[in-house]
Design an enzyme around this catalytic site. Structure first.
Site, PDB file in Angstrom:
ATOM      1  CB  SER A 122     -35.637 -11.790 -46.343  1.00 46.84           C
ATOM      2  OG  SER A 122     -36.129 -13.039 -46.471  1.00 46.84           O
ATOM      3  CE1 TYR A 177     -43.026 -11.690 -51.033  1.00 44.70           C
ATOM      4  CE2 TYR A 177     -43.161 -13.922 -50.461  1.00 44.70           C
ATOM      5  CZ  TYR A 177     -42.929 -12.360 -49.968  1.00 44.70           C
ATOM      6  OH  TYR A 177     -42.549 -11.697 -48.165  1.00 44.70           O
ATOM      7  CE  LYS A 218     -39.457 -10.323 -49.499  1.00 42.42           C
ATOM      8  NZ  LYS A 218     -38.863  -9.376 -49.683  1.00 42.42           N
ATOM      9  CB  SER A 233     -45.397   4.672 -51.174  1.00 44.74           C
ATOM     10  OG  SER A 233     -45.555   2.969 -51.478  1.00 44.74           O
TER      11      SER A 233
END
Length: 266
Positions: free
Chosen positions: A127, A141, A145, A11
């Site tokens: 990533s 976060y 990752k 999106s």
């Protein structure tokens, strides 16, 4: 016959750019995201919209079932929500890992049987340089990752025998709504705590980063390069400051790198 691609997080940002770019280059592209209203505009470019919430297993199952055969899976759905570890509610931390790690893993699980059967498949995990470099206020976060990097390395050696490639994309600064959302979350969570000084410094840094960020099409081209390579590299790096940052991380000791990093936040 054109290859069928599922791009999650289609999106906006990298996911949207990738879905459009691959559709324009002859791929049969399904673009999936929670915000269906933002996907509808992609139909005129040949992208087939699908509803997908990667935190809900029933949504993931329905999305994969609607496609049938997936030749290439691009895991682009992601969330960058920031705040000091001490301040972030565990519910928000778990939600971030559901999106950035467990949702990715579940989609891969469901795509693999068909890929094995046809002895062909490309799994592309988006990533970040944040999968190699940890910034303060980004603990959850970066945890997701860093974990995605390890998952990809292990998976690559599991599925190579079946003709399946696992490719990691490590973007640096790339224009997307994620930067603004992450900064806003950080100020909401830690802008009024003992970490408010550091949060303010990082907020300014993110603002500067947004000005220098590259367009998402730069990363979309990297993804196309990776999936079309006969022997793709395990990692592709692109975006603002990505290569110099990762080079410094490799060359400097932890403490020297910390000093350099924190000097940018004054």
């Amino acid at each position: 016959m054109s290859k069928t691609v599922l791009v999650t997080g289609a999106s906006s940002g990298i996911g949207k750019a990738t879905a459009l770019y691959l559709a324009q280059n002859g791929y049969n592209v399904y673009g999936a995201a929670r915000r269906m209203e933002m996907l509808q505009a992609l139909q005129q470019y040949g992208v087939k919209p699908l509803a997908l919430d990667v935190t809900k297993d029933e949504s993931i199952l329905a999305c994969v079932a609607a496609i049938g055969k997936i030749d290439i899976l691009v895991n682009s759905a992601g969330l960058g929500s920031y705040g000091a570890l001490e301040d972030v509610p565990m519910s928000e931390a778990k939600n971030q890992l559901e999106i950035n790690l467990f949702g990715v893993a579940r989609l891969i699980q469901l795509a693999l049987p068909q890929m094995r059967e046809q002895h062909y498949g490309k799994i592309v995990n988006i990533s970040s340089i944040g999968g190699k470099v940890g910034l303060p206020m980004g603990t959850w976060y970066h945890a997701g990752k860093f974990a995605l990097e390890g998952l990809s390395d292990s998976l690559r050696n599991e599925v190579r025998q079946f003709g399946i490639d696992v490719i990691v994309i490590e973007p640096g600064g790339t224009k997307s709504e994620m930067i603004a959302i992450g900064a806003r979350d950080m100020m909401r969570v830690s802008g009024h705590t003992v970490y408010k000084g550091l949060a303010a410094s990082l907020d300014k840094m993110y603002s500067d980063m947004e000005k220098n960020a590259v367009e998402p099409i730069v990363i979309a081209r990297l993804i196309k390069k990776g999936i079309e390579a006969k022997h793709p590299k395990t990692r592709y790096i692109g975006g603002a400051m990505a290569k110099p940052m990762l080079l410094l991380r490799k060359l400097l000791s932890d403490k020297m790198f910390d000093k350099m990093l924190m000097s940018q936040m004054k």
